[in-house]
Design a protein around this motif. Structure first.
Motif, PDB file in Angstrom:
ATOM      1  N   GLU A   1     -39.658  20.077 -44.653  1.00  0.00           N
ATOM      2  CA  GLU A   1     -40.693  19.726 -45.635  1.00  0.00           C
ATOM      3  C   GLU A   1     -41.996  19.352 -44.933  1.00  0.00           C
ATOM      4  O   GLU A   1     -43.088  19.615 -45.433  1.00  0.00           O
ATOM      5  CB  GLU A   1     -40.202  18.579 -46.515  1.00  0.00           C
ATOM      6  N   GLY A   2     -41.875  18.737 -43.760  1.00  0.00           N
ATOM      7  CA  GLY A   2     -43.064  18.348 -42.999  1.00  0.00           C
ATOM      8  C   GLY A   2     -43.582  19.446 -42.091  1.00  0.00           C
ATOM      9  O   GLY A   2     -44.538  19.217 -41.341  1.00  0.00           O
ATOM     10  N   LYS A   3     -42.945  20.637 -42.157  1.00  0.00           N
ATOM     11  CA  LYS A   3     -43.334  21.784 -41.334  1.00  0.00           C
ATOM     12  C   LYS A   3     -43.469  21.387 -39.861  1.00  0.00           C
ATOM     13  O   LYS A   3     -44.487  21.618 -39.198  1.00  0.00           O
ATOM     14  CB  LYS A   3     -44.637  22.403 -41.856  1.00  0.00           C
ATOM     15  N   LEU A   4     -42.398  20.787 -39.338  1.00  0.00           N
ATOM     16  CA  LEU A   4     -42.413  20.282 -37.974  1.00  0.00           C
ATOM     17  C   LEU A   4     -42.654  21.396 -36.967  1.00  0.00           C
ATOM     18  O   LEU A   4     -43.474  21.250 -36.052  1.00  0.00           O
ATOM     19  CB  LEU A   4     -41.092  19.564 -37.659  1.00  0.00           C
ATOM     20  N   TYR A   5     -41.931  22.534 -37.100  1.00  0.00           N
ATOM     21  CA  TYR A   5     -42.111  23.634 -36.144  1.00  0.00           C
ATOM     22  C   TYR A   5     -43.572  24.084 -36.114  1.00  0.00           C
ATOM     23  O   TYR A   5     -44.155  24.277 -35.036  1.00  0.00           O
ATOM     24  CB  TYR A   5     -41.198  24.808 -36.511  1.00  0.00           C
ATOM     25  N   GLU A   6     -44.164  24.223 -37.289  1.00  0.00           N
ATOM     26  CA  GLU A   6     -45.555  24.674 -37.365  1.00  0.00           C
ATOM     27  C   GLU A   6     -46.490  23.633 -36.727  1.00  0.00           C
ATOM     28  O   GLU A   6     -47.469  24.005 -36.044  1.00  0.00           O
ATOM     29  CB  GLU A   6     -45.952  24.923 -38.820  1.00  0.00           C
ATOM     30  N   ARG A   7     -46.200  22.346 -36.938  1.00  0.00           N
ATOM     31  CA  ARG A   7     -47.034  21.288 -36.343  1.00  0.00           C
ATOM     32  C   ARG A   7     -46.962  21.338 -34.818  1.00  0.00           C
ATOM     33  O   ARG A   7     -47.977  21.214 -34.124  1.00  0.00           O
ATOM     34  CB  ARG A   7     -46.571  19.902 -36.813  1.00  0.00           C
ATOM     35  N   ILE A   8     -45.734  21.510 -34.298  1.00  0.00           N
ATOM     36  CA  ILE A   8     -45.549  21.560 -32.842  1.00  0.00           C
ATOM     37  C   ILE A   8     -46.359  22.702 -32.251  1.00  0.00           C
ATOM     38  O   ILE A   8     -47.089  22.538 -31.266  1.00  0.00           O
ATOM     39  CB  ILE A   8     -44.055  21.742 -32.502  1.00  0.00           C
ATOM     40  N   LEU A   9     -46.236  23.883 -32.869  1.00  0.00           N
ATOM     41  CA  LEU A   9     -46.916  25.065 -32.345  1.00  0.00           C
ATOM     42  C   LEU A   9     -48.429  24.925 -32.455  1.00  0.00           C
ATOM     43  O   LEU A   9     -49.168  25.258 -31.514  1.00  0.00           O
ATOM     44  CB  LEU A   9     -46.433  26.306 -33.094  1.00  0.00           C
ATOM     45  N   LYS A  10     -48.900  24.408 -33.578  1.00  0.00           N
ATOM     46  CA  LYS A  10     -50.352  24.245 -33.767  1.00  0.00           C
ATOM     47  C   LYS A  10     -50.931  23.286 -32.726  1.00  0.00           C
ATOM     48  O   LYS A  10     -52.003  23.533 -32.160  1.00  0.00           O
ATOM     49  CB  LYS A  10     -50.644  23.722 -35.167  1.00  0.00           C
ATOM     50  N   ARG A  11     -50.208  22.215 -32.460  1.00  0.00           N
ATOM     51  CA  ARG A  11     -50.697  21.243 -31.479  1.00  0.00           C
ATOM     52  C   ARG A  11     -50.870  21.899 -30.120  1.00  0.00           C
ATOM     53  O   ARG A  11     -51.891  21.713 -29.442  1.00  0.00           O
ATOM     54  CB  ARG A  11     -49.708  20.081 -31.375  1.00  0.00           C
ATOM     55  N   ARG A  12     -49.896  22.699 -29.727  1.00  0.00           N
ATOM     56  CA  ARG A  12     -49.982  23.354 -28.425  1.00  0.00           C
ATOM     57  C   ARG A  12     -51.105  24.400 -28.405  1.00  0.00           C
ATOM     58  O   ARG A  12     -51.842  24.514 -27.421  1.00  0.00           O
ATOM     59  CB  ARG A  12     -48.650  24.026 -28.086  1.00  0.00           C
ATOM     60  N   MET A  13     -51.205  25.155 -29.477  1.00  0.00           N
ATOM     61  CA  MET A  13     -52.254  26.179 -29.527  1.00  0.00           C
ATOM     62  C   MET A  13     -53.638  25.527 -29.499  1.00  0.00           C
ATOM     63  O   MET A  13     -54.554  26.016 -28.837  1.00  0.00           O
ATOM     64  CB  MET A  13     -52.089  27.052 -30.765  1.00  0.00           C
ATOM     65  N   ASP A  14     -53.794  24.409 -30.224  1.00  0.00           N
ATOM     66  CA  ASP A  14     -55.075  23.697 -30.238  1.00  0.00           C
ATOM     67  C   ASP A  14     -55.424  23.157 -28.858  1.00  0.00           C
ATOM     68  O   ASP A  14     -56.602  23.023 -28.503  1.00  0.00           O
ATOM     69  CB  ASP A  14     -55.041  22.546 -31.245  1.00  0.00           C
TER      70      ASP A  14
END
Length: 908
Positions: free
Chosen positions: A38-51
């Protein structure tokens, strides 16, 4: 009278935490999984690294087949991939993971057709689609439940129109390069599944064959005598297709007079095999008439033993001295070597066998027509016997190829099929193998050998559930292989899906493609290894942030013949290089008793092999810990009793996190932390040990040695923490003044240890580490963090050197105490008053600590210590004269209230 001990309870700082001792994983993990998603953890992890602009690390997922539940072998594979990706992410990489499924092919169609026969192609494909979707959902839920992070909302499926179109575009490139051709040549045919098979669809089982020694009379005399060539074969049923006999050109053959039961005949046999021939047939050489090399017989002719035709004598280097007679029966319609040798000599290709494995009229023997070839060996042997051509028989056990799906033996049968030529692909593929890192290193030799020896790739399948083979036939029946046409078909499939090939009439399809309506479409499908082997292009080239070649492919050892190889060949064709930089190969999970792969274990055995059984009963983190604890480079023996062994280290690891958390209940790092320079020896020692653990575990993760990482952490928790540090420091934590330097120093160290352990354990214990992180009040998820770095202030081993010497001294003290406990002088360590002799010249820092009564009694957990010097290290122990302090339960000098000085000061 002293105050009762229970009245001191409120003055002691007992451990306290909300982190439960029991994980109750089967109930709590699904709740945490829902929170992650629900918190889209995988997407958050990937976005943080890409940023952050982190470097990319791409592990490309080899697609599991969508036709069954997730067994423990598949679970090991997916968890290993997740361990790689989680460790790479926490090491600072952006590591996207796009899971996929292989959807087409024989296994699914076989099950669907078994359930309902005589279905129209469109209905078969509809049912196959539903079947695949069902198991994609089942498997996806299992992988998610196992804590595997990825793009589960948007996986790649080989049956999606966009993917199918890319398969065809890659095929168009092969056509454009002239690599695709049609030929009538022998393929591995499954009469049980009615299709040609790829090498990876074949499994070997033991088979007992009746082998025959057969005389082929020479048309012309040799050295003025009538003689016969003697062949040996394990497949008598292929003799109707014989057109030649192969000899080795350079080996020596003898023409001899052989005798049996008073009868004499002249035979030609390889010299090295004369003895074996005599032993197995009873024909003994009475006289050697002539000796010559095999090439001396080239182009002579022998008569077929029961058909009205001659067999040409040819030479071939594949003839061996291992068994038989050195004269090999050649049937180009029934074997790859035979076919290739036949092409050199312009031999006809006879293959009198139909799709069901039964003889056709071409067999030339009316009584055999309609009989299954494997039921005909007896009839062939009988014909040989009647004509005096049978010289002997024997039973021969050997490994024989079988269809992986129908389990029926393979027939090597010549049929019109489409092939990809290896001529131009093989040399480049072999070069690319040597540019790839293979883990373990033996993987290089395994795939190199299979690529080096592989024949041209038979790519046509007589099936319905698959990507259509985009070929048309003109009015003369000639195949139209045209790259531009294939790309038109690809565009059509991209828009409508591959069903359109089967749903449109031939006239409609030709009209759409701008072809003469008299053309006929090919009704075969492409080999499914082209489906999955195209993924480097259909997935990596088609999605953002997935550059090719991938950093890593990771699959089981059977994929050297399968996906690793098909991907290599198609990537060399598409981009001129391998699709991967490194390939990691894990062993099969096998039943510990039968040594069979878990996917093939007998369901009737009652041994559960499905992953759902284990995570529903024990929890996903236990399954993950099992996967991290095994030696993935070798075969992995499995059974529930073996699996349960990891529950004990799990409890230890969980309890370690709990103890650390509980002792940090009143600690605020921002205000209470003690500087490294102010830490006592014990805390400096555990921080030095923590540095070693961080360094070693990160190095193990970098090398994908998850077993070593687990072992290091487990050992640290069991020995350094539980048995030593936590045991020694619990007195100061419970009974020192709340803000005493040594109590806060220990909490500072425990804070760092807890933080580091949580991060190092997160890739393995995905749920538990996140749960502990949450109970510690940390923000976000543990999976969004970086691995801990080493602590610069604790890189020296100064405290460790002193600690190690103190441990040596402790062992001597312990021997003295144990002797008194055995003598019943006292019952426990903390009742002992010890006199210690240390050697002259002992380390000054060690002596200073021994002379520090507060340190010494805490470290050795004793009542008192007196230190002297002498020649050697020695100790004696007696019962302490002190009373037990009711607050700290140590034997110390006490005041009028019966409380020791330390406790009195704390309470004051």
């Amino acid at each position: 009278m002293s105050t009762p001990a229970k009245s001191y309870k409120d003055t002691i700082f007992l451990p306290d935490t909300t982190f439960p001792m029991r994980g109750d994983l089967t109930k709590n993990e699904p709740v945490r999984l829902q929170k992650w998603e629900e918190g889209k953890l995988y997407e958050r992890i990937l976005k943080r690294r890409m940023d952050q602009g982190a470097p990319l690390f791409v592990l490309h997922d080899g697609p599991p087949f969508a036709n069954g539940d997730v067994h423990m072998g598949t679970a090991l594979n997916k968890i290993l991939k997740d361990l790689v990706l989680k460790t790479k992410t926490m090491a600072g990489f952006a590591a996207p993971y796009v899971p996929g499924w292989d959807c087409h092919g024989l296994p699914i169609e076989f099950k669907v057709v078994q359930e309902a026969r005589d279905l129209e192609p469109a209905e078969i494909r509809r049912r196959c689609t539903e079947f695949a979707k069902k198991y994609i959902d089942i498997q996806r839920n299992s992988f998610r439940r196992l804590g595997v992070f990825g793009e589960w909302r948007n996986p790649y499926l080989t049956m999606n129109p966009g993917y199918e179109a890319n398969i065809l575009r890659l095929f168009a490139k092969l056509v454009e390069d002239g690599a695709v051709y049609q030929s009538r040549k022998p393929v591995q045919w499954s009469y049980g599944a009615h299709t040609a098979l790829a090498e990876a669809e074949v499994e070997y089982q033991e088979k007992t064959s009746t082998t025959v020694f057969v005389a082929f009379p020479l048309v012309e005399q040799v050295e003025g005598v009538d003689a016969s060539m003697v062949i040996w074969t394990t497949t008598p049923w292929t003799l109707p297709a014989n057109v030649a006999i192969a000899l080795h050109p350079l080996l020596e053959y003898v023409l001899g007079a052989f005798v049996k039961d008073g009868e004499t005949k002249n035979f030609i046999v390889l010299r090295e095999l004369v003895g074996a021939f005599t032993e197995k047939t009873g024909w003994a050489m009475a006289e050697e008439l002539k000796a010559f090399r095999g090439d001396a017989m080239e182009n002579r002719k022998a008569r077929h033993p029961f058909l009205d035709r001659d067999s040409l004598i040819i030479t071939a280097n594949f003839v061996t001295t291992d068994t038989g007679t050195g004269a090999v029966h050649i049937a180009p319609g029934h074997g790859a070597d035979d076919y290739n040798a036949g092409r050199q000599y312009g031999l006809p290709v006879i293959s009198p066998v139909d799709d069901d494995g039964k003889y056709t009229d071409e067999v030339g023997v009316p009584s055999l027509v309609g009989k299954h070839v494997f039921d005909s060996n007896g009839a062939v042997i009988e014909m040989l016997q009647e004509r005096g051509a049978l010289l002997g028989t024997e039973s021969y056990k050997h490994q024989y190829p079988h269809c992986w799906r129908s389990k029926t033996p393979i027939i090597f049968r010549a049929v019109e099929q489409f092939f990809i030529s290896m001529e131009n692909l093989r040399p480049k593929a072999l070069e690319e193998i040597d540019r790839t890192t293979w883990l373990p290193a033996w993987g290089r030799n395994r795939i190199y050998g299979t690529v080096e020896a592989r024949p041209d790739w038979c790519i046509s399948r007589q099936r319905t559930w698959g990507v259509p083979l985009p070929v048309f036939f003109d009015e003369a029946g000639k195949a139209v292989l045209d790259a531009a046409l294939v790309r038109k078909v690809a565009d059509l499939v991209a828009e409508h899906g591959s069903n359109i090939w089967f749903e449109l009439s031939e006239e409609e399809l030709c009209s759409r493609l701008g072809l003469p309506t008299t053309y006929r479409k090919c009704r075969d499908t492409l080999d499914v290894w082209i489906d999955s082997g195209s993924s480097h292009m259909a997935v990596l080239d088609s999605r953002p942030n997935l550059p090719a070649p991938a950093d890593l492919y990771l699959e089981a050892t059977d994929q050297h013949r399968g996906w690793f190889q098909s991907s290599l060949m198609l990537s060399v064709a598409w981009r001129g290089k391998a699709p991967y930089k490194a390939v990691m190969t894990h062993g099969f999970v096998v039943d510990k008793d039968t040594r069979k792969k878990t996917s093939k274990s007998d369901a009737k055995s009652g041994k559960p092999i499905d992953a759902v059984y284990y995570y529903d009963k024990y929890g996903a983190d236990i399954v993950r810990l099992w996967a991290a604890s095994v030696d993935w480079q070798n075969e992995v023996p499995f059974g529930e009793d073996l699996f349960k062994q990891v529950t004990e280290p799990y409890r230890r690891l969980r309890n370690t996190l709990r103890i650390l958390l509980a002792n940090l209940g009143d600690f605020d790092f921002a205000t209470d932390a003690v500087a490294p320079a102010d830490m006592p020896l014990l805390d400096r020692w555990i921080m030095e040990r923590l540095n070693e653990v961080i360094s070693s575990v990160r190095a193990a993760y970098e090398a994908y040695d998850f077993r070593k990482a687990f072992s290091i952490i487990n050992q640290f928790c069991a020995t350094d923490l539980s048995a030593l540090y936590v045991d020694i420091t619990k007195d100061r934590l419970y009974c020192d003044e709340r803000d005493s330097r040594r109590r806060r120093a220990t909490q500072t160290a425990m804070y760092h240890v807890f933080h580091s352990l949580c991060l190092l354990l997160a890739p393995v214990l995905a749920y538990t580490a996140d749960e502990a992180w949450e109970h510690a009040g940390r923000e976000g998820s543990v999976h969004e963090q970086d691995f801990p770095a080493e602590f610069a202030d604790f890189k020296s081993q100064e405290a460790t050197g002193i600690f190690d010497r103190l441990q040596e001294i402790k062992s001597v003290i312990q021997v003295a105490i144990e002797a008194q406990v055995q003598a019943k002088a006292f019952a426990k360590n903390n009742e002992a008053a010890v006199e210690l002799t240390v050697p002259n010249g002992e380390n000054e820092d060690v002596v200073a600590l021994l002379m520090d009564r507060a340190f010494a009694t805490e470290f050795f957990i004793i009542a008192d210590l007196k230190v002297g010097t002498g020649e050697a290290l020695a100790a004696t122990a007696v019962k302490s004269p002190f009373e037990m302090c009711p607050r700290c339960r140590r034997y110390e000098p006490t005041d009028a209230d019966g409380v020791c000085e330390r406790c009195a000061n704390v309470m004051a």
